[in-house]
Write a protein that holds these residues in place. Structure first.
Motif, PDB file in Angstrom:
ATOM      1  N   PRO A 767     -35.640 -96.720   5.257  1.00  5.99           N
ATOM      2  CA  PRO A 767     -34.888 -97.500   5.066  1.00  5.99           C
ATOM      3  C   PRO A 767     -34.555 -96.875   3.870  1.00  5.99           C
ATOM      4  CG  PRO A 767     -35.745 -98.814   6.335  1.00  5.99           C
ATOM      5  CD  PRO A 767     -36.335 -97.820   6.765  1.00  5.99           C
ATOM      6  N   GLY A 768     -35.820 -97.086   3.043  1.00  2.00           N
ATOM      7  CA  GLY A 768     -35.143 -96.335   1.080  1.00  2.00           C
ATOM      8  C   GLY A 768     -34.747 -94.949   1.225  1.00  2.00           C
ATOM      9  N   ASP A 769     -34.685 -94.858   2.117  1.00  2.00           N
ATOM     10  CA  ASP A 769     -34.416 -92.248   1.989  1.00  2.00           C
ATOM     11  C   ASP A 769     -32.846 -92.778   1.993  1.00  2.00           C
ATOM     12  OD1 ASP A 769     -36.561 -91.591   1.346  1.00  2.00           O
ATOM     13  OD2 ASP A 769     -38.376 -92.371   3.709  1.00  2.00           O
ATOM     14  N   VAL A 770     -32.725 -93.936   2.632  1.00  2.00           N
ATOM     15  CA  VAL A 770     -31.269 -93.046   3.164  1.00  2.00           C
ATOM     16  C   VAL A 770     -30.223 -94.785   2.297  1.00  2.00           C
ATOM     17  CG1 VAL A 770     -31.550 -92.227   5.307  1.00  2.00           C
ATOM     18  CG2 VAL A 770     -30.586 -94.719   5.043  1.00  2.00           C
ATOM     19  N   LEU A 771     -28.589 -94.548   2.771  1.00  9.26           N
ATOM     20  CA  LEU A 771     -27.689 -95.601   2.224  1.00  9.26           C
ATOM     21  C   LEU A 771     -27.218 -94.980   3.699  1.00  9.26           C
ATOM     22  CD1 LEU A 771     -26.150 -94.514  -1.498  1.00  9.26           C
ATOM     23  CD2 LEU A 771     -27.928 -96.766  -0.091  1.00  9.26           C
ATOM     24  N   VAL A 772     -26.786 -96.400   4.354  1.00  4.59           N
ATOM     25  CA  VAL A 772     -25.932 -96.337   5.388  1.00  4.59           C
ATOM     26  C   VAL A 772     -24.648 -97.452   4.350  1.00  4.59           C
ATOM     27  CG1 VAL A 772     -25.420 -97.525   8.001  1.00  4.59           C
ATOM     28  CG2 VAL A 772     -27.473 -97.167   7.051  1.00  4.59           C
ATOM     29  N   GLN A 773     -23.312 -96.575   4.839  1.00  2.29           N
ATOM     30  CA  GLN A 773     -22.280 -96.673   4.646  1.00  2.29           C
ATOM     31  C   GLN A 773     -20.415 -97.056   5.275  1.00  2.29           C
ATOM     32  OE1 GLN A 773     -21.291 -93.480   1.162  1.00  2.29           O
ATOM     33  NE2 GLN A 773     -22.022 -95.285   0.237  1.00  2.29           N
ATOM     34  N   ALA A 774     -19.950 -97.984   4.875  1.00  5.36           N
ATOM     35  CA  ALA A 774     -19.203 -98.460   5.505  1.00  5.36           C
ATOM     36  C   ALA A 774     -17.758 -97.465   4.796  1.00  5.36           C
ATOM     37  CB  ALA A 774     -18.247 -99.609   5.611  1.00  5.36           C
ATOM     38  N   ALA A 775     -16.730 -96.629   5.379  1.00 13.17           N
ATOM     39  CA  ALA A 775     -15.524 -95.576   5.293  1.00 13.17           C
ATOM     40  C   ALA A 775     -14.682 -96.352   5.608  1.00 13.17           C
ATOM     41  CB  ALA A 775     -16.011 -94.013   5.255  1.00 13.17           C
ATOM     42  N   TYR A 776     -13.831 -96.414   4.289  1.00 13.08           N
ATOM     43  CA  TYR A 776     -12.439 -97.543   5.575  1.00 13.08           C
ATOM     44  C   TYR A 776     -11.047 -97.590   4.604  1.00 13.08           C
ATOM     45  CZ  TYR A 776     -13.396-101.087   1.661  1.00 13.08           C
ATOM     46  OH  TYR A 776     -13.895-101.533   0.837  1.00 13.08           O
ATOM     47  N   GLY A 777     -10.181 -97.547   5.010  1.00 10.58           N
ATOM     48  CA  GLY A 777      -8.812 -97.770   4.846  1.00 10.58           C
ATOM     49  C   GLY A 777      -7.456 -97.065   5.515  1.00 10.58           C
ATOM     50  N   ARG A 778      -6.677 -96.676   4.772  1.00 10.89           N
ATOM     51  CA  ARG A 778      -5.649 -96.173   5.839  1.00 10.89           C
ATOM     52  C   ARG A 778      -6.181 -95.061   6.192  1.00 10.89           C
ATOM     53  NH1 ARG A 778      -1.539 -93.827   3.209  1.00 10.89           N
ATOM     54  NH2 ARG A 778      -3.410 -93.111   0.791  1.00 10.89           N
ATOM     55  N   GLY A 816      -0.245-102.417   7.713  1.00 11.99           N
ATOM     56  CA  GLY A 816       0.136-100.604   8.465  1.00 11.99           C
ATOM     57  C   GLY A 816      -1.482-100.293   8.925  1.00 11.99           C
ATOM     58  N   ALA A 817      -1.995 -98.966   9.160  1.00  8.77           N
ATOM     59  CA  ALA A 817      -2.573 -98.845  10.018  1.00  8.77           C
ATOM     60  C   ALA A 817      -3.911 -98.526   9.129  1.00  8.77           C
ATOM     61  CB  ALA A 817      -1.955 -97.226  10.058  1.00  8.77           C
ATOM     62  N   PHE A 818      -4.589 -98.943   9.561  1.00 12.84           N
ATOM     63  CA  PHE A 818      -6.017 -99.110   8.798  1.00 12.84           C
ATOM     64  C   PHE A 818      -7.336 -98.356  10.230  1.00 12.84           C
ATOM     65  CE2 PHE A 818     -10.253-101.792   8.266  1.00 12.84           C
ATOM     66  CZ  PHE A 818     -10.543-101.631   6.812  1.00 12.84           C
ATOM     67  N   GLY A 819      -8.379 -97.839   9.205  1.00 12.61           N
ATOM     68  CA  GLY A 819      -9.666 -97.329  10.302  1.00 12.61           C
ATOM     69  C   GLY A 819     -10.616 -97.787   9.505  1.00 12.61           C
ATOM     70  N   TYR A 820     -12.029 -97.424  10.317  1.00 18.11           N
ATOM     71  CA  TYR A 820     -12.705 -97.768   9.992  1.00 18.11           C
ATOM     72  C   TYR A 820     -14.189 -96.610   9.713  1.00 18.11           C
ATOM     73  CZ  TYR A 820     -14.254-100.278  12.820  1.00 18.11           C
ATOM     74  OH  TYR A 820     -14.111-101.557  14.306  1.00 18.11           O
ATOM     75  N   THR A 821     -14.619 -96.367   9.951  1.00 13.96           N
ATOM     76  CA  THR A 821     -16.886 -95.974  10.094  1.00 13.96           C
ATOM     77  C   THR A 821     -17.787 -95.488   9.838  1.00 13.96           C
ATOM     78  OG1 THR A 821     -17.325 -93.431  11.099  1.00 13.96           O
ATOM     79  CG2 THR A 821     -16.131 -93.491   8.505  1.00 13.96           C
ATOM     80  N   VAL A 822     -18.657 -95.375   9.500  1.00 14.48           N
ATOM     81  CA  VAL A 822     -19.963 -96.023   9.235  1.00 14.48           C
ATOM     82  C   VAL A 822     -20.593 -94.244   8.946  1.00 14.48           C
ATOM     83  CG1 VAL A 822     -21.983 -96.803   9.655  1.00 14.48           C
ATOM     84  CG2 VAL A 822     -19.867 -98.484  10.716  1.00 14.48           C
ATOM     85  N   ARG A 823     -21.080 -93.979   8.490  1.00 16.28           N
ATOM     86  CA  ARG A 823     -22.095 -92.575   8.116  1.00 16.28           C
ATOM     87  C   ARG A 823     -23.163 -92.766   7.119  1.00 16.28           C
ATOM     88  NH1 ARG A 823     -19.409 -90.049   2.721  1.00 16.28           N
ATOM     89  NH2 ARG A 823     -19.825 -91.337   1.187  1.00 16.28           N
ATOM     90  N   VAL A 824     -24.166 -92.285   7.519  1.00 13.25           N
ATOM     91  CA  VAL A 824     -25.875 -92.708   6.680  1.00 13.25           C
ATOM     92  C   VAL A 824     -25.827 -90.752   5.505  1.00 13.25           C
ATOM     93  CG1 VAL A 824     -28.003 -92.871   6.711  1.00 13.25           C
ATOM     94  CG2 VAL A 824     -26.508 -93.147   9.058  1.00 13.25           C
ATOM     95  N   VAL A 825     -26.591 -91.517   4.490  1.00 13.47           N
ATOM     96  CA  VAL A 825     -26.227 -89.937   3.942  1.00 13.47           C
ATOM     97  C   VAL A 825     -27.786 -90.853   2.936  1.00 13.47           C
ATOM     98  CG1 VAL A 825     -23.896 -90.287   3.067  1.00 13.47           C
ATOM     99  CG2 VAL A 825     -25.150 -91.376   1.605  1.00 13.47           C
ATOM    100  N   PRO A 826     -28.442 -89.496   2.210  1.00 14.00           N
ATOM    101  CA  PRO A 826     -29.688 -89.830   2.148  1.00 14.00           C
ATOM    102  C   PRO A 826     -29.175 -90.341   0.374  1.00 14.00           C
ATOM    103  CG  PRO A 826     -29.490 -87.248   2.519  1.00 14.00           C
ATOM    104  CD  PRO A 826     -28.704 -88.024   3.448  1.00 14.00           C
ATOM    105  N   HIS A 827     -30.252 -90.458   0.454  1.00 10.58           N
ATOM    106  CA  HIS A 827     -30.678 -91.776  -1.117  1.00 10.58           C
ATOM    107  C   HIS A 827     -31.671 -91.148  -1.961  1.00 10.58           C
ATOM    108  CE1 HIS A 827     -29.496 -94.717  -3.886  1.00 10.58           C
ATOM    109  NE2 HIS A 827     -30.912 -95.447  -4.001  1.00 10.58           N
ATOM    110  N   HIS A 828     -31.477 -90.978  -3.440  1.00 11.28           N
ATOM    111  CA  HIS A 828     -32.452 -90.997  -4.403  1.00 11.28           C
ATOM    112  C   HIS A 828     -32.129 -91.146  -5.119  1.00 11.28           C
ATOM    113  CE1 HIS A 828     -36.388 -89.705  -6.164  1.00 11.28           C
ATOM    114  NE2 HIS A 828     -36.854 -89.173  -4.749  1.00 11.28           N
ATOM    115  N   PRO A 829     -32.859 -91.779  -6.345  1.00  8.17           N
ATOM    116  CA  PRO A 829     -32.137 -91.827  -7.863  1.00  8.17           C
ATOM    117  C   PRO A 829     -32.385 -90.771  -8.532  1.00  8.17           C
ATOM    118  CG  PRO A 829     -34.560 -93.049  -7.571  1.00  8.17           C
ATOM    119  CD  PRO A 829     -34.234 -92.833  -6.154  1.00  8.17           C
TER     120      PRO A 829
END
Length: 855
Positions: A767-778, A816-829
């Motif tokens: 888990p420390g190797d990645v960030l899990v993020q929600a991307a959301y908006g119009r 208005g129209a709203f959407g979201y998704t989830v993504r995983v990206v690498p993470h390192h300082p």
């Protein structure tokens, strides 16, 4: 007979005048009028004859005059004061010296530099920008060490044939007659295929506090082909261009190492690549590091951390691309570097065409920080190079922007600088305190503008007469030149390189209407034009011929002129003397453009397409924006529309405001715009502001990243490189397996909160190797997220099956129209951005949106 060799015999100065040589060989004189005043006093007539070139002045001055000056106490005092002032400038702490933990030194690589007309090593905007970069660095104390090539013929000088066709001439330059010194006992060598070696010597130009190293291949050790590598700027074919870029990049790093060893100058922590021409510098640094027992991947991360890459082109055609086999031959076979595999080199320059090696792609892959040169250019660049970061939205492509600036002491007239010194003491290097412009009276500004316009008119007549003589006209035919242009008439300037996208002839789409504007009996307009086409650009030469033929017509030739041989000296006259600076490129093909900035600092107003810097800083009252027909796909129709809009503005707004005079003869509304321009644009367009931006946002972070990776005997580099390899290899096993939402009910409303939960398969990663993020908006019509926001989800559990569970709460802040998704990206300082590795994992796309429309 012609001489087979040319060299300059330098003057031996009397001991009492030794400081004069010190002043001449530091190019600070090119932006320090008090020093040029001193040079002029040596022999005023000769100073004019040599074109304000102090090296040529000392080479031509009568020894008797030097002996007189050696006994002239007043001159001695002035000389001593000037020398003391220079030494104080070179040694006193500046802005940069107050910064904590900044880079010890920055290496800056560019193929051309526009420092002064007396050092003709530039062709256009890229070189002028590089010169201003160095001058601003000197003024601010930024410890830059610059690298370029010394072109024995420089860029071409331009004249016109009787038919108005551009003619090129390549005068020979003798380094002994330039403000340069040879770095003795230093020879640079770059290996070539088939056992050949490219040799170069190094000349040093001192630009204030900044040493500029210029590599010169015209040495005895080279064969004739190698000696010609630095013969001329942007000359020759593909092989020749590759040799120049190898010498600039690889030879440039080696020149820096030699210079630092010889002078004690700190080794650079940051390497700044000004366009892709010098991209091979990254390969040389990798070679150095891999020969010091780092692996290729470890060396790559060290190099990337400390490298800044600036792109200047908004079109793929402006990028250097070489045949793949040419690069393979250069870095393979008998010329291979044992620790740098040729396949890894080729991978750095991969592009869509598998047969080409892309220098910009290599430059970006070797740099952790990349920028364009205006906000709009940053947007364009993210689109151009998005394929290098697949899976990331345009806004997340890690290419930022720092808008160019100009060096005020170089480009602003002495009269304006003196007023600024009184009311705007921060003009040179501070982006603040411009409110004082309101203290300057309208009469004083208008008086200075009139003086500068007259100076331009007088100089233009001299150049115009010379040009017509060169084209075969006799003196008897040139009486009209004495009345060409009028120092009381609204003067528009248009000067730049002449590629097709800059549209030199847009004003000629309706020649009859242009003629009427030029000859208007009450509100006439005059236009001064200059520019060079690349020697191989037949289309650009045709554009010049078209404008020259129109300007040759007897009824308008006193109102519109083309001045050949556009250089820094002519550029200074134009940006200072023109009332309006016109620019009409095909949007968005102007990366930045800085000539209009120079005009603005001199009290001129811009009339421009909203492209480059003008797109972000036009405010409606600091000039005029030419409307663009962006949606029109027919290029001829688009040119007609934009030309008509340009001429409308000149007739109904520009000329109207210029000639609208109060009872005292002053154009009050015009001067309101001038003052507003100085107050609002003045702080923004300075090279000092630009350098501060580079230092704070790029150089300092790059130096910190480079130090981090080199710490602990490169232990951090080894660990980070191993992490990058491990993550890249394991990434195919990373998946977003499940996403569910709750908490909003059947009729979601503004102010509600959507609770999001997701399950991610991490494969071999932790888990420390990645960030899990929600991307959301119009969302748009095709379910695409528009400028989304991001929320990092919290890990709530991590099972033994390699799957982790995350959750978070998304606010519903707008209708208005709203959407979201989830993504995983690498993470390192040590990553500079989420997109650093170009890796992202997204859910499989659903057949359609399943969450309805939120209100």
């Amino acid at each position: 007979m012609r001489a087979i060799r040319r060299f300059t015999v330098r003057t031996v100065l009397p001991t009492e005048l030794a400081a004069l040589g010190e002043l001449v060989h530091n190019l600070r004189w090119s932006w320090h009028p008090e020093t040029t005043d001193l040079f002029s006093s040596v022999d005023p007539d000769l100073w004019e004859q040599v074109g304000h070139d102090p090296v040529a002045l000392l080479g031509a001055v009568d020894p008797t005059r030097l002996r007189e000056l050696a006994q002239d106490r007043r001159f001695q005092r002035r000389l001593a004061d000037a020398a003391d002032d220079l030494r104080d400038y070179l040694t006193s702490p500046k802005w940069y010296q107050s910064l904590p933990d900044a880079a010890k030194a920055v290496a800056y690589f560019s193929p051309e530099y526009g420092i002064a007309a007396a050092l003709p090593q530039y062709s256009g905007g890229l070189g002028i920008l590089a010169g201003d970069h160095l001058k601003a660095a000197s003024d601010l104390g930024v410890p830059i060490l610059a690298v370029g090539l010394l072109y024995r013929h420089g860029y071409f000088t331009q004249s016109l044939s009787p038919e108005g066709w551009q003619l090129e001439h390549y005068p020979s330059l003798d380094p002994g007659g330039l403000p340069l010194s040879l770095l003795k006992d230093v020879k640079i060598r770059v290996g070539l295929p088939e056992g050949r070696t490219l040799h170069a010597q190094v000349w040093v130009a001192q630009v204030g506090r900044v040493p500029l190293l210029l590599l010169d291949s015209d040495v005895a050790e080279n064969d004739s082909a190698a000696r010609d590598v630095t013969d001329r700027l942007y000359g020759g074919g593909t092989d020749h261009r590759l040799m120049q870029e190898l010498l600039l990049g690889i030879g440039g790093v080696r020149a820096i190492r030699a210079y630092c060893a010889a002078s004690g100058h700190p080794e650079p922590e940051v390497f700044h690549t000004n366009e892709g021409h010098a991209g091979f510098l990254g390969l040389e640094r990798i070679r150095e590091l891999t020969e010091s027992r780092l692996s290729f991947d470890e060396a790559l991360e060290v190099v990337r951390a400390g490298t800044v890459f600036t792109t200047h082109t908004p079109v793929p055609a402006g990028i250097d691309r070489f045949p793949r086999e040419m690069i393979e031959r250069q870095f393979g076979g008998d010329n291979a570097w044992p620790t740098v595999p040729v396949d890894r080199i080729l991978a750095l320059g991969v592009e869509e065409d598998p047969g080409r090696f892309n220098m910009a792609h290599m430059g970006m892959r070797l740099a952790q920080r990349v920028n364009g040169v205006s906000e709009l250019h940053g947007d364009v660049s993210r689109g151009m190079f998005q394929a290098l970061w697949p899976g990331f939205d345009l806004d997340e492509v890690p290419i930022g922007s720092i808008t160019n600036g100009v060096h005020a002491p170089t480009w602003v007239s002495r009269e304006i600088m003196e007023v600024a010194g009184r009311e705007l003491p921060s003009l040179i290097d501070k982006a603040q305190g411009w409110e004082g412009v309101q203290k300057i009276s309208d009469a004083e500004i208008w008086g200075i503008r009139g003086k500068l316009r007259r100076r331009l008119v007088e100089a233009a007549r001299v150049r115009l007469r010379r040009s017509w003589r060169d084209r075969g006209a006799s003196d008897a035919e040139l009486g009209w030149v004495d009345d060409a242009l009028d120092p009381e008439v609204l003067t528009i300037g248009f000067a730049r390189r002449v590629p097709s996208y800059k549209r030199l002839t847009l004003m000629l789409r309706d020649p009859q209407r242009l003629r009427e504007l030029l000859l208007d009996p009450d509100r006439p307009v005059q236009i001064v034009i200059a520019g060079k086409a690349h020697p191989a650009d037949e289309g650009g030469k045709k554009l010049i011929q078209q404008i020259v033929r129109f300007a040759d017509e007897e009824d308008v030739r006193h109102r519109i002129v083309f001045l050949p041989d556009y250089d820094m000296a002519l550029g200074q006259l134009l940006v200072q003397g023109c009332d309006v600076w016109m620019n009409n490129p095909l949007r968005p093909l102007e990366a930045c453009g800085t000539s209009g900035m120079k005009a603005a600092l001199n009290g001129g107003l811009n009339l421009s397409i909203r492209d480059g810097w003008w797109d972000e800083w036009f405010d409606g009252t600091n000039g005029w924006a030419i409307p663009t027909a962006d949606g029109v796909t027919d290029p001829d129709r688009r040119d007609d529309l934009e030309s008509g809009a340009l001429l409308d503005l000149i007739e109904h707004e520009v000329a109207d405001r210029f000639y609208d005079r109060a009872a005292d003869g002053l154009p009050r509304r015009w001067l309101e715009m001038v003052k507003h321009t100085l107050a609002t644009l003045g702080p923004k367009v300075l090279a000092g502001r630009m350098l501060r931006d580079y230092v704070v946002t790029l150089y300092t972070p790059a130096s910190h990243a480079a130090r981090a990776l080199s710490s602990d005997a490169y232990g951090q580099a080894r660990a980070f490189a191993a992490w990058c390899v491990r993550v890249s290899q394991a990434w195919p096993g990373v998946r977003v397996e499940h996403v569910e939402a709750s908490g909003i009910g059947d009729t979601p409303e503004v102010g509600a909160a959507l609770e999001l939960r997701t399950t991610v398969a991490l494969g071999d990663l932790a888990p420390g190797d990645v960030l899990v993020q929600a991307a959301y908006g119009r969302v748009g019509a095709h379910d695409e997220l528009l400028s989304p926001s991001y929320l990092t989800l919290e890990e709530i559990s991590n099972g033994d099956d390699g799957k982790a569970h995350y959750s978070g709460v998304l606010p519903l802040e707008r209708t208005g129209a709203f959407g979201y998704t989830v993504r995983v990206v690498p993470h390192h300082p040590l990553m500079a951005s989420h997109a650093d590795l170009g890796l992202v994992a997204l859910p499989e796309e659903p057949a359609g949106m399943t969450n309805g429309t939120l209100r």
